[in-house]
Design an enzyme around this catalytic site. Structure first.
Site, short mmCIF file in Angstrom:
data_model
loop_
_atom_site.label_atom_id
_atom_site.label_comp_id
_atom_site.label_asym_id
_atom_site.label_seq_id
_atom_site.Cartn_x
_atom_site.Cartn_y
_atom_site.Cartn_z
N LYS A 1 0.88 -1.17 0.22
CA LYS A 1 -0.14 0.09 -0.19
C LYS A 1 0.93 1.28 -0.05
O LYS A 1 1.75 1.28 0.84
CB LYS A 1 -0.81 0.08 1.25
CG LYS A 1 -2.37 0.21 1.13
CD LYS A 1 -2.97 0.00 2.47
CE LYS A 1 -4.42 0.63 2.55
NZ LYS A 1 -4.89 0.62 3.94
C1 E4P Z 1 -8.06 1.52 3.95
O1 E4P Z 1 -7.50 0.75 3.60
C2 E4P Z 1 -8.00 2.16 5.37
O2 E4P Z 1 -7.52 1.21 6.22
C3 E4P Z 1 -9.38 2.50 6.27
O3 E4P Z 1 -10.28 1.96 5.19
C4 E4P Z 1 -9.55 3.75 6.66
O4 E4P Z 1 -10.63 3.97 7.21
P1 E4P Z 1 -11.07 4.87 8.35
O5 E4P Z 1 -11.06 6.19 7.52
O6 E4P Z 1 -12.23 4.44 9.16
O7 E4P Z 1 -9.56 5.15 9.36
#
Ligand code: E4P
Length: 218
Positions: A85
């Site tokens: 990522k």
């Molecule tokens: C996506 O890959 C992220 O880990 C995640 O969905 C972020 O979510 P949040 O905005 O609830 O922290």
């Protein structure tokens, strides 16, 4: 639509995986920090990969392209399920292109606009992660972003998968599915909210009560 669990909590991952409810995992540094204790991130990722037969997103923490590339390569070596990522920055897209050329799958994260998503696809991203809930939090419409990306990717036959992220409730998941997102990643609490319905509970209770009146087993 594929369903991923957005957590690094191994107990939650095991539960959902053994129930056959999930197709993969996404993590981020904040999710890792919640569960790590004194464990090394590498060991946590390896345990997750052994538990889930599907993509497991593991995020780089360098902010320059060279650093992201070297972290990305090290993450990808941990297990074949790892998807690296990277953030949606200029360096992130440079790293994405280089990692893809080396055969590493990349999830471009922290996407908040359709033009960002277009650039990520052109850089060879395997997944784009639009953050629906965080857009809603600041008064925008996160689902609209998913719709725009779908339209652009379809228009230009871009193969990057849309991974709807930052989903906070079942309506976000329903919206993602109706709009044609390829995947949705959800926290465990949201996953089980999808599963349960009060009418299912009431119906089951009355079926079992009626069965009792028969006074016989199967
Ligand atoms: C996506 O890959 C992220 O880990 C995640 O969905 C972020 O979510 P949040 O905005 O609830 O922290």
């Amino acid at each position: 639509m594929k369903i991923f669990l957005d957590t690094a909590d191994l107990d939650e991952i095991r539960r959902a995986s053994q129930a056959g409810l999930i197709d993969g995992i996404t993590t981020n540094p904040s999710l890792l920090a919640k569960v790590a204790g004194d464990r090394a991130p590498r060991d946590i990722f390896l345990d997750i990969c052994r538990e889930v037969d599907g993509p497991v997103s593991a995020e780089v923490v360098a902010i320059d392209a060279d650093g992201m590339i070297s972290e990305g390569r090290r993450l990808a070596e941990i297990h074949e399920n790892i998807v690296v990522k990277v953030p949606l920055t200029e360096d992130g897209l440079r790293a994405c292109r280089t990692l893809r050329e080396g055969g590493v799958r990349v999830n471009v994260t922290l996407c908040f606009s359709a033009t960002q998503a277009l650039l990520a696809a052109k850089a060879g991203a395997s997944y784009i992660s639009p953050f629906v809930g965080r857009l809603d939090d600041v008064g925008h419409d996160g689902m609209e972003l998913v719709a725009e990306i779908r339209e652009i990717y379809d228009e230009y036959d871009l193969e990057t998968e849309i991974l709807a992220a930052s989903l906070r409730h079942p309506k976000h998941v329903l919206g993602s599915a109706l709009l044609g997102a390829d995947c949705a990643t959800l926290p465990p609490a949201v996953l089980y909210k999808l599963l349960r319905h009060p009418l299912t509970d009431v119906g089951l209770e009355s079926f079992l009560a009626d069965w009792e009146t028969l006074g016989k087993g199967l």
